[in-house]
Write an enzyme that holds these catalytic residues in place. Structure first.
Site, PDB file in Angstrom:
ATOM      1  N   SER A 131       0.881  -1.170   0.000  1.00 39.18           N
ATOM      2  CA  SER A 131       0.000   0.000   0.000  1.00 39.18           C
ATOM      3  C   SER A 131       0.912   1.211   0.000  1.00 39.18           C
ATOM      4  O   SER A 131       2.090   1.114   0.377  1.00 39.18           O
ATOM      5  CB  SER A 131      -0.837  -0.014   1.289  1.00 39.18           C
ATOM      6  OG  SER A 131      -1.452   1.230   1.513  1.00 39.18           O
ATOM      7  N   TYR A 144      -1.608  -0.044  10.800  1.00 33.56           N
ATOM      8  CA  TYR A 144      -1.684  -0.468   9.392  1.00 33.56           C
ATOM      9  C   TYR A 144      -0.406  -0.061   8.662  1.00 33.56           C
ATOM     10  O   TYR A 144       0.178  -0.864   7.920  1.00 33.56           O
ATOM     11  CB  TYR A 144      -2.920   0.157   8.747  1.00 33.56           C
ATOM     12  CG  TYR A 144      -3.130  -0.222   7.297  1.00 33.56           C
ATOM     13  CD1 TYR A 144      -3.375  -1.547   6.930  1.00 33.56           C
ATOM     14  CD2 TYR A 144      -3.095   0.744   6.293  1.00 33.56           C
ATOM     15  CE1 TYR A 144      -3.578  -1.892   5.594  1.00 33.56           C
ATOM     16  CE2 TYR A 144      -3.299   0.404   4.964  1.00 33.56           C
ATOM     17  CZ  TYR A 144      -3.538  -0.910   4.611  1.00 33.56           C
ATOM     18  OH  TYR A 144      -3.727  -1.258   3.296  1.00 33.56           O
TER      19      TYR A 144
HETATM   20  C1  8X3 Z   1      -4.961   1.630   1.566  1.00 34.37           C
HETATM   21  C2  8X3 Z   1      -4.438   2.987   1.308  1.00 34.37           C
HETATM   22  O1  8X3 Z   1      -4.434   5.366   2.174  1.00 34.37           O
HETATM   23  O2  8X3 Z   1      -5.990   3.853   3.225  1.00 34.37           O
HETATM   24  O3  8X3 Z   1      -3.976   0.664   1.559  1.00 34.37           O
HETATM   25  O4  8X3 Z   1      -3.640   3.682   3.667  1.00 34.37           O
HETATM   26  S1  8X3 Z   1      -4.637   4.001   2.662  1.00 34.37           S
END
Ligand code: 8X3
Length: 246
Positions: A131, A144
């Site tokens: 990502s 994340y």
């Molecule tokens: C998803 C992109 O911008 O939500 O992997 O992190 S973001």
């Protein structure tokens, strides 16, 4: 012999779109996910897709899955996702652990299980779905971003370690994708909060856009390794620079 592509997290979103697209490219696709009912629906709709239950957080499940895959030319490590938007100070350890287990260790388990088959194929391709969150960090994205940064480190390391072997190692780093489920899961089922992520954004990426990028990278000649493809919608110039029409 028809080439086999394994796609994890294939019951929805980018995974399902990638399974469909690689089947259209002529691969036998083994689609893995926990939600077997959704996978079987997909397999029923698209010739060339086989549904196989897979929980990437379970070593036993990964081993059983890998044993059912006779040969493997492409592995798309797509399973994963985000949980929560809390600050680092306020984050839940369980959420961080879960994100690390699915995104990072899940990809590691799958890679370890299928790498010998990728090498044996003589022309293997490993695709890691990271990502833009694996390249930059943002407020409320700590767990994340940390998991995605770890996947980026894993894929960079793997490419170094595999040099000289017949396996391409490709990282796909999407920005804003309006995919089924991603934001809803992140906001713990709050569909309104999830919708606000994309509010006013003209044309976020779709799962099909990312599947198209994956298919293009995978179908290059064997000597062409796309190390990393960063793909964003035109309306997103950077993580915090998003054009919204209000
Ligand atoms: C998803 C992109 O911008 O939500 O992997 O992190 S973001």
């Amino acid at each position: 012999m028809t080439k086999t592509a394994v796609v994890t997290g294939a019951s929805s979103g980018i995974g399902a779109a990638t399974a469909r697209r690689l089947a259209a490219e002529g691969y036998d696709v083994v689609a893995g996910a926990r939600r077997l009912d959704r996978l079987e629906k997909l397999a029923g709709e698209v010739p060339g897709i086989r549904a196989l239950e897979l929980d990437v957080t379970s070593g036993a499940s990964v081993d059983a899955f890998a044993a059912a895959v006779e040969h493997c030319e492409v592995l798309v490590n797509n399973a994963g996702g985000a949980l929560g938007t809390e600050t680092v100070a306020g984050a839940s350890l369980d959420d961080w652990q879960s994100m690390y287990d699915t995104n990072v260790l899940g990809s590691l388990r799958m890679t370890q299980a299928l790498l010998p088959k990728l090498v044996d194929s003589g022309d293997g391709v490993l695709v890691m779905l990271t990502s833009t969150a694996g390249l930059v960090s943002y407020e409320g994205g700590g767990g994340y971003c940390a998991a995605k940064h770890a996947q980026t480190a894993m894929v960079e390391t793997l490419r170094l370690e595999l040099v000289g072997q017949p396996v391409r190692v490709i990282e796909i780093a999407p920005g804003m994708v309006r995919s089924e489920g991603f934001a809803v899961t992140r906001f713990r089922g709050d569909a309104d909060a999830a919708a606000r992520v994309y509010a006013g954004v003209p044309d976020p990426l779709t799962s099909e856009d990312v599947a198209d990028a994956i298919a293009w990278c995978v179908t290059r000649p064997a000597h062409v390794n796309v190390d990393r493809m960063v793909i964003r919608p035109r309306a997103q110039a950077a993580q915090h620079k998003v054009h919204r029409i209000t």
